[in-house]
Design a protein around this motif. Structure first.
Motif, PDB file in Angstrom:
ATOM      1  N   ASP A  76      55.701  32.101 -15.580  1.00  0.00           N
ATOM      2  CA  ASP A  76      56.011  33.134 -14.589  1.00  0.00           C
ATOM      3  C   ASP A  76      56.742  34.333 -15.192  1.00  0.00           C
ATOM      4  O   ASP A  76      57.409  35.079 -14.478  1.00  0.00           O
ATOM      5  N   HIS A 111      50.122  32.798 -12.136  1.00  0.00           N
ATOM      6  CA  HIS A 111      49.913  33.365 -10.796  1.00  0.00           C
ATOM      7  C   HIS A 111      48.974  34.560 -10.778  1.00  0.00           C
ATOM      8  O   HIS A 111      48.778  35.168  -9.717  1.00  0.00           O
ATOM      9  N   ASP A 153      56.441  24.981  -7.705  1.00  0.00           N
ATOM     10  CA  ASP A 153      55.002  25.090  -7.967  1.00  0.00           C
ATOM     11  C   ASP A 153      54.643  24.721  -9.413  1.00  0.00           C
ATOM     12  O   ASP A 153      53.469  24.708  -9.772  1.00  0.00           O
ATOM     13  N   HIS A 154      55.651  24.389 -10.218  1.00  0.00           N
ATOM     14  CA  HIS A 154      55.415  24.015 -11.621  1.00  0.00           C
ATOM     15  C   HIS A 154      55.790  22.568 -11.920  1.00  0.00           C
ATOM     16  O   HIS A 154      55.216  21.978 -12.828  1.00  0.00           O
ATOM     17  N   HIS A 203      59.133  25.905 -16.530  1.00  0.00           N
ATOM     18  CA  HIS A 203      60.396  26.045 -15.798  1.00  0.00           C
ATOM     19  C   HIS A 203      60.404  25.100 -14.607  1.00  0.00           C
ATOM     20  O   HIS A 203      59.405  24.428 -14.333  1.00  0.00           O
TER      21      HIS A 203
HETATM   22 ZN   LIG Z   1      55.490  29.965 -10.207  1.00  0.00          ZN
END
Ligand SMILES: [Zn+2]
Length: 322
Positions: A253, A300, A150-151, A146
């Motif tokens: 996520d 995570h 952070d990706h 996605h």
């Molecule tokens: Zn994330």
């Protein structure tokens, strides 16, 4: 920028991002926050599934306010649950576990980490590659689950905008790509998503000609399939590896917390953009994981993010492995 735990609790500098729950602070999160290659080498975790080899590499970690774990649950209930499960009631420590799959001649990276522009304790992925003796030039495919920072903010190097994985082709869910790359994004979406979109457009735009926009059940290579797990974002996808009679699901996520996501799947994290759809996806995924005995890798979940879901009292329980 260094932001103290104190200022985040007080709604200080990070307040605008806390609104969507993807803020963190500059304080360390233990070994995962280290920028030293030696630490990153220790943090490379390997497992095999038939002929597939999966290496988990750290990109560091994030600290978020615990309030991001549930927008639909009052603070007292949330705090009691977290405390009873051994978590801090105020700060949510979140790992950044990046999976790299070697299957035959293919080297498939799932997400690129946060790069250096998101938060201080993230962006360690290139150090982790080096420390594990891996060459970024040999990555053949990058799957993006996605478009959150952070990706995807690790797609390009922050200094000269060069590609960090120059020989890779990219794969992303078509719905996800279309959402973030919408030329009218700023007019069509709330302000708290604007910085995310600008970063996504900067990173994804740099490799646009190498991106394949895919639908559900797309085979990246034989035995590695992208499956649709929407809700966290509109076109979120996970990656299923099937090899040697076993299945491993890299959840992105769709699952983000070892206690809340599994035992309270109806709690709605503020980071889920379509909360009700995210709940539905989470329940479907956990049911499948428990029924079929899937090995899970959560981006995570606590390092290295490898474990299984076990049915318990109408919900599930996370059992870490490795
Ligand atoms: Zn994330």
């Amino acid at each position: 920028m260094s932001v103290s735990r104190r200022s985040i609790l007080a709604g200080g500098l990070a307040a605008p991002l806390v609104a969507r729950g993807l803020a963190t602070v500059g304080a360390g999160v233990g070994a995962l926050a280290s920028r030293t290659p030696a630490r990153a080498a220790e943090a490379a975790h390997r497992l095999t599934l038939g002929d597939s080899e999966v290496t988990i590499l750290t990109d560091g970690g994030l600290l978020l306010p615990a309030s991001t774990l549930a927008s639909n649950v009052d603070e007292g209930k949330r705090s009691a649950f977290l405390t009873s499960h051994g978590h801090d009631a105020e700060i949510r420590a979140s790992a950044l576990n990046v999976a790299l799959i070697r299957k035959g001649d293919a080297l498939v990276l799932v997400d690129t980490g946060a790069g250096l522009n998101f938060f201080q304790d993230a962006g360690l992925l290139t150090d982790s590659f080096d420390a594990a003796g891996l060459d970024r030039d040999s990555v053949t495919h990058v799957v993006l689950t996605h478009g959150h920072p952070d990706h995807v903010w690790g797609v390009i190097d922050d200094f000269d905008e060069s590609e960090r994985f120059p020989n890779a082709k990219y794969l992303m869910g078509a719905a996800e790509w279309d959402f973030w790359m919408n030329p009218d994004f700023l007019a069509d979406n709330p302000e708290e998503l604007h910085s995310f979109a600008l970063g996504a457009q900067r990173n994804l735009g740099a490799v646009a000609e190498k991106v394949e926009r895919v639908g559900a059940d797309h085979a990246v290579v034989s035995g590695v399939t992208m499956i649709s797990t929407p809700g966290h974002t509109p076109g979120h996808m996970s990656v299923l590896i099937e090899d040697g009679g076993e299945q491993l699901l890299i959840t992105g996520d769709a699952l983000t917390h070892p206690s809340v996501s599994f035992e309270r799947p109806d709690w709605q994290p503020t980071t889920d953009q379509l909360p009700e759809l995210a709940v539905k996806t989470r329940r479907t995924l956990l049911d499948r994981a428990a029924t079929d005995g899937l090995l899970l890798v959560g981006y995570h979940l606590p390092w290295p993010g490898v474990g299984r879901a076990v049915a318990k009292d109408g919900a599930w329980r996370y059992v870490a492995e490795g």
